[in-house]
Write an enzyme that holds these catalytic residues in place. Sequence first.
Site, short mmCIF file in Angstrom:
data_model
loop_
_atom_site.label_atom_id
_atom_site.label_comp_id
_atom_site.label_asym_id
_atom_site.label_seq_id
_atom_site.Cartn_x
_atom_site.Cartn_y
_atom_site.Cartn_z
N GLY A 147 0.83 -1.19 0.00
CA GLY A 147 0.00 0.00 0.00
C GLY A 147 0.86 1.24 0.00
O GLY A 147 2.03 1.21 0.39
N GLN B 258 2.81 9.93 1.31
CA GLN B 258 4.10 9.23 1.39
C GLN B 258 5.01 9.56 0.21
O GLN B 258 6.20 9.24 0.25
CB GLN B 258 3.88 7.72 1.45
N CYS C 200 6.14 0.01 7.41
CA CYS C 200 5.73 1.13 6.57
C CYS C 200 6.90 1.57 5.71
O CYS C 200 8.03 1.68 6.19
CB CYS C 200 5.25 2.28 7.44
N LEU C 201 6.60 1.84 4.44
CA LEU C 201 7.64 2.31 3.54
C LEU C 201 8.21 3.66 3.98
O LEU C 201 9.34 4.00 3.64
CB LEU C 201 7.09 2.41 2.11
N HIS D 180 -4.37 1.26 7.47
CA HIS D 180 -3.03 1.83 7.55
C HIS D 180 -2.88 2.98 6.55
O HIS D 180 -2.41 4.08 6.91
CB HIS D 180 -2.00 0.72 7.26
N GLU D 181 -3.29 2.76 5.31
CA GLU D 181 -3.14 3.79 4.28
C GLU D 181 -4.07 4.98 4.52
O GLU D 181 -3.68 6.13 4.33
CB GLU D 181 -3.35 3.21 2.88
N HIS E 242 -2.70 7.38 6.96
CA HIS E 242 -1.72 8.32 6.38
C HIS E 242 -2.41 9.60 5.90
O HIS E 242 -1.83 10.69 5.97
CB HIS E 242 -0.99 7.69 5.19
#
Length: 151
Positions: A46, A51, A88-89, A130-131, A134
Amino acid sequence: MARYQIVTAGDSVLRKTARPVDEVTDRTRQILTNMTETMYHAHGVGLAAPQVGISRRMIVVDVGDGLMQLINPEIVKKEGLQEGPEGCLSVPGFNGIVIRANQVQVKALNEEGQEVTIDAEGFKARALQHEIDHLDGILYIDKASNVERAE
């Protein structure tokens, strides 16, 4: 297609509430395409627009059962609880345990500007939550316990 650079914790864009997308345009679709390429290149499941430095309410998610490109996603229903690991990226090299709803219903626009409803459970529900977090300036580390360096 082009890949974006993923911003990491400490960048202020990750702590802002992203602005809604008013109109789905070719530019919107190009951003989603670039986000998708960026997510796959980084081996993520994701990615949210903040991000990659874009403060707009857009996410891409693919947990292995098909790509979702969502605009202005909103969780309208949550049920049950699950506890599990997340990474997480934008927080590379770490993971932690997060409690999330086990089932969610998300309403959003797709890349064509059509309203869609997604019912998800388990890992897919976790990824969507999660996304969407953000988009509200929330990182998983704000909710996690046992954050530690990933092996």
